[in-house]
Design a protein around this motif. Sequence first.
Motif, PDB file in Angstrom:
ATOM      1  N   ASN A 186       0.826  -1.207   0.000  1.00  7.20           N
ATOM      2  CA  ASN A 186       0.000   0.000   0.000  1.00  7.20           C
ATOM      3  C   ASN A 186       0.864   1.263   0.000  1.00  7.20           C
ATOM      4  O   ASN A 186       0.568   2.234  -0.717  1.00  7.20           O
ATOM      5  CB  ASN A 186      -0.912  -0.003   1.228  1.00  7.20           C
ATOM      6  N   LEU A 187       1.941   1.239   0.791  1.00  6.09           N
ATOM      7  CA  LEU A 187       2.843   2.390   0.847  1.00  6.09           C
ATOM      8  C   LEU A 187       3.469   2.645  -0.520  1.00  6.09           C
ATOM      9  O   LEU A 187       3.531   3.794  -0.987  1.00  6.09           O
ATOM     10  CB  LEU A 187       3.935   2.146   1.891  1.00  6.09           C
ATOM     11  N   ASN A 188       3.918   1.579  -1.155  1.00  7.73           N
ATOM     12  CA  ASN A 188       4.516   1.712  -2.484  1.00  7.73           C
ATOM     13  C   ASN A 188       3.522   2.262  -3.492  1.00  7.73           C
ATOM     14  O   ASN A 188       3.833   3.180  -4.262  1.00  7.73           O
ATOM     15  CB  ASN A 188       5.022   0.345  -2.958  1.00  7.73           C
ATOM     16  N   ILE A 189       2.334   1.686  -3.496  1.00 10.88           N
ATOM     17  CA  ILE A 189       1.315   2.092  -4.470  1.00 10.88           C
ATOM     18  C   ILE A 189       0.904   3.543  -4.260  1.00 10.88           C
ATOM     19  O   ILE A 189       0.842   4.335  -5.212  1.00 10.88           O
ATOM     20  CB  ILE A 189       0.085   1.165  -4.378  1.00 10.88           C
ATOM     21  N   LYS A 190       0.624   3.899  -3.001  1.00  5.33           N
ATOM     22  CA  LYS A 190       0.157   5.261  -2.717  1.00  5.33           C
ATOM     23  C   LYS A 190       1.211   6.305  -3.060  1.00  5.33           C
ATOM     24  O   LYS A 190       0.891   7.372  -3.607  1.00  5.33           O
ATOM     25  CB  LYS A 190      -0.233   5.380  -1.240  1.00  5.33           C
ATOM     26  N   PHE A 191       2.469   5.993  -2.751  1.00  7.75           N
ATOM     27  CA  PHE A 191       3.519   6.978  -3.030  1.00  7.75           C
ATOM     28  C   PHE A 191       3.760   7.110  -4.537  1.00  7.75           C
ATOM     29  O   PHE A 191       3.934   8.221  -5.054  1.00  7.75           O
ATOM     30  CB  PHE A 191       4.813   6.596  -2.320  1.00  7.75           C
ATOM     31  N   LYS A 192       3.743   5.989  -5.239  1.00 12.51           N
ATOM     32  CA  LYS A 192       3.916   6.042  -6.696  1.00 12.51           C
ATOM     33  C   LYS A 192       2.735   6.753  -7.356  1.00 12.51           C
ATOM     34  O   LYS A 192       2.917   7.524  -8.310  1.00 12.51           O
ATOM     35  CB  LYS A 192       4.074   4.630  -7.258  1.00 12.51           C
ATOM     36  N   ARG A 196       2.919  10.177  -9.576  1.00 12.80           N
ATOM     37  CA  ARG A 196       2.347  10.217 -10.924  1.00 12.80           C
ATOM     38  C   ARG A 196       1.310  11.338 -11.049  1.00 12.80           C
ATOM     39  O   ARG A 196       1.320  12.096 -12.030  1.00 12.80           O
ATOM     40  CB  ARG A 196       1.696   8.872 -11.256  1.00 12.80           C
ATOM     41  N   GLU A 197       0.423  11.447 -10.066  1.00  8.75           N
ATOM     42  CA  GLU A 197      -0.624  12.468 -10.119  1.00  8.75           C
ATOM     43  C   GLU A 197      -0.039  13.877  -9.992  1.00  8.75           C
ATOM     44  O   GLU A 197      -0.491  14.805 -10.682  1.00  8.75           O
ATOM     45  CB  GLU A 197      -1.643  12.224  -9.005  1.00  8.75           C
ATOM     46  N   LEU A 307      -2.097  11.925   0.435  1.00 14.26           N
ATOM     47  CA  LEU A 307      -0.858  11.230   0.795  1.00 14.26           C
ATOM     48  C   LEU A 307      -0.572  11.398   2.283  1.00 14.26           C
ATOM     49  O   LEU A 307      -0.156  10.446   2.955  1.00 14.26           O
ATOM     50  CB  LEU A 307       0.316  11.763  -0.030  1.00 14.26           C
ATOM     51  N   LYS A 308      -0.797  12.584   2.796  1.00 11.96           N
ATOM     52  CA  LYS A 308      -0.586  12.843   4.225  1.00 11.96           C
ATOM     53  C   LYS A 308      -1.446  11.903   5.077  1.00 11.96           C
ATOM     54  O   LYS A 308      -0.953  11.285   6.030  1.00 11.96           O
ATOM     55  CB  LYS A 308      -0.922  14.297   4.541  1.00 11.96           C
ATOM     56  N   VAL A 309      -2.710  11.766   4.713  1.00 13.29           N
ATOM     57  CA  VAL A 309      -3.622  10.888   5.459  1.00 13.29           C
ATOM     58  C   VAL A 309      -3.145   9.437   5.386  1.00 13.29           C
ATOM     59  O   VAL A 309      -3.124   8.718   6.400  1.00 13.29           O
ATOM     60  CB  VAL A 309      -5.061  11.008   4.907  1.00 13.29           C
TER      61      VAL A 309
END
Length: 333
Positions: A186-192, A196-197, A307-309
């Motif tokens: 989840n950390l990897n996906i959210k940060f990537k 990207r966004e 991302l902060k949340v």
Amino acid sequence: MKHIFIFIFFFSTIISFPQSKKNLHLIPSQNNTKASTKVYSNKVNDKNLNIYIKPSSNSNTFKDILPILTLLLGIFINRSIDFLTDRKRIKKHGERWKIELNSLETPINKQNEIIKTFLIEHEKEKAEVPQMTIYSSLDCKTFDSLDKPELIKYLEKYRSKKYSESIKISNKIQAFISIQKGIFENLNIKFKDYLREISLHTTSLNNNLQELHRIFGDYAVEIDKEIGKSSINDDRVKPILILFENEIIPYRENALYNIYHIDDKFYKPLIGILTQLRHDDRTKPLITSVRQGMISINYIKNEKYYLKVNLESTITQYTQQAKELEIILKELK
């Protein structure tokens, strides 16, 4: 070594047979003797020499059972070797589980500290995206190659746990690993996704500013035509031109726009100026472009908030995982 009993059996079988008598030339005597006694005669210096041989029942019995005893001994040795080999293998697998679980303790705590440091920089109103290291060892892929049944055996044999208790501890470890994999993924996906966004909306913002500058140029030309001279000092053009010169042009070369600064110092003042000129249809393309730029900025702000949340949630999860790991390691001691 495992099949040493084969050699023992073979050797004992050979020695169990009687020695050859090829150098003896004995002739059975015709003298009356007991049936159980054999008499052999031979001439020595022209005299008859009688040799009495009485079979030994004890000797024959030992020779008969020696191969069986050897076979049983070999089986015992073989089973003993298998037993010791199994114990060694189980201990090796169990110790590997302990080592791999222990190796997660430091990365989990460090990852939490890295995320906390990242959030401090992340919440600052600046254009640059802070770097964040993600520990690849927290993906727990090494556990995929470890034997789960061997862990249960290890807990039973080397940690004196009952079978039911061993199953319970094993399940707790598997649940911990599964959760750990989920947090890491989840950390990897959210940060990537965030990177990207942010890149997507930042590019959109840069394109919008270029388009806005072009539209403003067209608008200034229309004013030039209207007044028959340069509109650089016209009240409908000059305030907008000053905004571009102060807030956009200095950063246009490297496109490192601070979204918070642009929002407060450029877009909002520009909207105020254009609102006063709203009755002039020539300003409509400018207003539309400004709104699109502000939408891009809002997207970027939202991505930063999401991302902060997510990272705050990750910190909570890793903190809980660290506590759970501590309990597991105590149970493995």
